[in-house]
Design an enzyme around this catalytic site. Structure first.
Site, PDB file in Angstrom:
ATOM      1  N   THR A  37      37.322  43.817  46.304  1.00  0.00           N
ATOM      2  CA  THR A  37      37.531  43.291  46.791  1.00  0.00           C
ATOM      3  C   THR A  37      38.115  41.528  47.047  1.00  0.00           C
ATOM      4  OG1 THR A  37      35.050  43.876  47.283  1.00  0.00           O
ATOM      5  CG2 THR A  37      35.109  42.126  48.556  1.00  0.00           C
ATOM      6  N   GLU A  38      38.026  41.559  45.804  1.00  0.00           N
ATOM      7  CA  GLU A  38      38.895  40.056  45.037  1.00  0.00           C
ATOM      8  C   GLU A  38      40.438  40.537  45.258  1.00  0.00           C
ATOM      9  OE1 GLU A  38      38.292  37.517  44.637  1.00  0.00           O
ATOM     10  OE2 GLU A  38      36.076  37.841  44.127  1.00  0.00           O
TER      11      GLU A  38
END
Length: 220
Positions: free
Chosen positions: A110-111
């Site tokens: 996600t990051e």
């Protein structure tokens, strides 16, 4: 905003909070060291109690610089990587800090989409999108180094998990929006958090869902 391409993408998060440097960075490192000593010396208090001091919470988040989502790929050639490239590093960090492997992978996915070279608009760097001050405080000298980024990022995430007694959504909300915002909700578990999720920034609301969807890909 969600800007993606096949070779350049930054899912890192920041909310533009100022980074603390200099003497504050040294203080941050000292607090981390003190916390580690407390945990290894058999502190009779709960983990949450030792991690929830206002000074540690505030300094941790000032160093982190916030984590609202931003997409800003750095210039130059970016090397594409995949989760399996970091399997050993993730397994080691999981064993070291007690954070589930699938959760670590979901956060990295996600990051940064497993791209070690991305930089957010606020300067968060690497696989786990660490601000420079936070990286320094965690002993990360090169946030673009996957080994250092994973170790430092998982270490910070483990602090949030301990702070909230293993409540993962609360820890993720704190990782994204800061523990101060989570604490203001007055909730004590994930169920209560989700019932009050609308009081957190929209980015954080979306962040928890993104982690959940990403995690499903890595569940054993």
């Amino acid at each position: 905003m969600n800007l993606r391409s096949s070779s350049q993408v930054n899912n890192g998060t920041d909310n533009g909070k100022p980074e603390v440097t200099g003497s504050s960075s040294a203080e941050f490192a000292a607090l981390l060291q003190e916390l580690a000593l407390q945990n290894t010396s058999g502190n009779s208090g709960s983990p949450a109690a030792s991690l929830d001091s206002s000074s540690l919470s505030g300094l941790l988040w000032q160093q982190l610089g916030g984590m609202d989502e931003a997409y800003n790929a750095i210039s130059g050639e970016i090397t594409e990587t995949k989760p399996t490239d970091y399997e050993e590093l993730i397994q080691n960090a999981s064993a070291k800090y007690g954070v589930p492997v699938d959760l670590i992978k979901a956060v990295i996915d996600t990051e940064s989409s497993f791209n070690p070279n991305v930089v957010s608009s606020a300067g968060a760097k690497g696989l786990m999108q660490l601000m420079d001050g936070t990286a320094n405080g965690l002993g990360v000298s090169d946030p673009f180094d996957p080994a250092q980024s994973i170790d430092g990022g998982v270490r910070y995430l483990s602090y949030q998990l301990k702070r909230y007694n293993g409540q993962e959504n609360m820890a993720l909300a704190a990782y994204n929006a800061g523990p101060g915002r989570v604490n203001k909700l007055g909730v004590s578990n994930d169920l209560e958090l989700m019932a009050n999720l609308s009081q957190l920034p929209e980015e954080t609301q979306a962040y928890i869902g993104k982690i959940e969807r990403a995690r499903a890909k890595y569940a054993v």
